[in-house]
Design a protein around this motif. Structure first.
Motif, short mmCIF file in Angstrom:
data_model
loop_
_atom_site.label_atom_id
_atom_site.label_comp_id
_atom_site.label_asym_id
_atom_site.label_seq_id
_atom_site.Cartn_x
_atom_site.Cartn_y
_atom_site.Cartn_z
N GLN A 19 -4.57 100.09 -6.09
CA GLN A 19 -4.58 99.93 -4.34
C GLN A 19 -4.90 97.89 -4.32
OE1 GLN A 19 -4.44 101.79 -1.98
NE2 GLN A 19 -3.82 103.42 -3.16
N THR A 20 -4.96 97.70 -3.09
CA THR A 20 -5.48 96.13 -3.04
C THR A 20 -6.41 96.17 -3.08
OG1 THR A 20 -3.37 95.87 -1.70
CG2 THR A 20 -5.16 94.63 -1.20
N LYS A 444 -8.79 98.59 -0.40
CA LYS A 444 -8.20 98.75 0.66
C LYS A 444 -6.69 100.16 0.63
CE LYS A 444 -4.46 97.34 3.98
NZ LYS A 444 -3.24 96.06 4.41
N ASN A 450 2.18 104.22 -0.90
CA ASN A 450 2.10 103.09 -0.61
C ASN A 450 3.18 102.85 -0.99
OD1 ASN A 450 -0.76 103.15 -0.22
ND2 ASN A 450 -1.28 103.36 -2.45
#
Length: 450
Positions: A19-20, A444, A450
């Motif tokens: 994840q970011t 995020k 993804n």
């Protein structure tokens, strides 16, 4: 949501979980205590994001701009509210946050405003008759803090709206209406809510099945509330509450009729439509009705010998914490469903409607030697369905929602502590304290792969 985590882990084993990282902040919590609290929240007007940390008798507030860059911070002592729980927040027209601290023992609220300009605080006490008005729920709407209570002796809900240093009391009177229980016996409004407590649905978010099986649900709309009652298996009693005029309009929507008596039925409100489900061991019935015209927009009847053609996942059963297993046919699914509290959940993304159908047996308790222990034999059956926005079936592959990925992430990372989730722009932010790196992080998460 946790009821289906293991299935998602199997189904999405190829899903990328990286994840970011939107932001991280070095934060040393020397000794985590039970009453420590961390919350992240957004100013709906400026889209600034705030992180509030309460620990060791002190607080820290981090202020991020709409691009999630740290712009300011504020620290001090929790002089007025150290032994209280944080109920919620609001924002003034000056953009400064106000937090609401509740004492279960004292039955009052300390309202604290935090001024970033000169790093000062101002505290007020709010007393309300908590003994005769227990709290039902609380929520934020349009940068205001809303506290909903239920009058113990009168058929009323009382809504307190806090904004810009003022509080407005709005009385919602249900005395003109009549109520019946599942056996069609007359009951008071308070009796119905005692037996079926109000469960607040999160607007614009996926509401998991363990919440939506509740028989009394509250939906938050702009200047309106929708309250639905499904304790009577033959119909849904819906109240449309205007928060400006305080007018309450009642509508009754008959459940789709089954050939045999149904043990349980339920509904879900979404974007001016009412979705109703009614099941027996022989039938699965599903209606979609327009709230204004009460017209039936879609009606589906599936017998136990039929195939459910609008499902986009297998028919699944999960017991306790074990991996879900697929049920062979509709008859097996309905046989299990007939013994459970049933419900459905409707969620919309940019392109589709995601509908979860199923049932859960709520936890029961066994008593031994004067003590109550939870009965761990839980069971959930369910399936997923994906529709287009014109209420047509799709054959699309089921993809993970952001909420699914957040739960998977939290389950796989023991270092996650004090997590809170907010919807921000077109994605979700998981904020948490990382006990390994001693940092507060915001990640995020988006719907889909993804």
């Amino acid at each position: 949501m946790r009821k289906i985590i293991l299935f998602l882990a199997v189904m999405y084993q190829s899903m990328v979980l990286s994840q970011t990282i939107l932001a991280s902040y070095s934060l040393e919590l020397k000794k985590i205590r039970e009453n420590d609290q961390i919350l992240n929240f957004e100013n709906a007007v400026t889209h600034e994001v705030f992180v509030f940390v309460a620990s060791q008798g002190n607080f820290t507030i981090l202020k991020y701009n709409s691009a999630l860059f740290l712009r300011d911070q504020f620290a001090g002592a929790m002089t007025y509210y150290e032994k209280r729980s944080l109920l919620g927040y609001s924002f003034g027209e000056d953009g400064n946050p106000t937090l609401y601290w509740y004492s279960e023992e004292l039955k009052d609220i300390i309202i604290v405003k935090y001024y970033f300009e000169d790093k000062t605080v101002k505290a007020l006490k709010f007393n309300f008759p908590a003994k005769i008005q227990p709290i039902v729920t609380q929520y934020q709407k349009d940068n205001a803090f809303n506290l909903l209570t239920q009058h113990k002796t009168e058929p009323k809900l009382i809504l307190y709206v806090f904004k810009n240093g003022t509080v407005e009391e709005r009385e919602l009177d249900f005395s003109p209406f009549t109520f019946k229980d599942r056996k069609t016996q007359s009951r008071t409004f308070n009796q119905i809510l005692t037996e079926n407590p109000i469960e607040k649905m999160e607007s614009g978010e996926y509401n998991p099945l363990f919440k939506t099986v509740s028989k009394t649900k509250l939906y938050l709309l702009p200047q309106r509330l929708i309250l639905t009652l499904d304790q009577n298996v033959t119909n849904t009693q819906l109240f449309d509450i205007n928060l400006t005029s305080l007018d309450i309009k009642e509508k009754n929507f008959l459940q789709p009729p089954a050939k045999k008596w149904a043990r349980s039925s339920n509904s879900f409100y979404h974007e001016n439509k009412l979705y109703q489900i009614n099941t027996t061991e022989d039938e699965f019935l599903f209606d979609i009705k327009d709230l204004e015209s009460e017209q039936v927009l879609k009606s589906i009847v599936v017998s136990k010998n039929d195939t459910i053609r609008f499902k986009n996942s297998p028919l699944l059963i999960q017991r306790d914490i074990y991996s879900p297993k697929e049920l062979k046919n509709t008859a097996k699914f309905l046989q299990h469903l007939a013994t459970l509290d049933i419900g459905l959940s409707v969620f919309k993304n940019k392109t589709n409607l995601f509908i979860t159908f199923g049932g859960i047996n709520k936890p029961s308790y066994q008593s031994f030697d004067g003590f109550s222990y939870p009965d761990i034999q839980t069971k959930t059956v369910y399936f997923e369905s994906i529709w287009d926005k014109k209420l047509g079936y799709t054959t699309e592959q089921q993809q993970p929602l952001a909420a699914d990925k957040i739960n998977l992430f939290v389950d796989k990372h023991d270092e996650v502590s004090f997590q809170s989730i907010i919807k921000f722009k077109d994605y979700f932010i998981l904020g948490y304290y990382d006990t390994d790196t001693k940092e507060y992080k915001m990640l995020k998460f988006t719907d889909g792969y993804n």
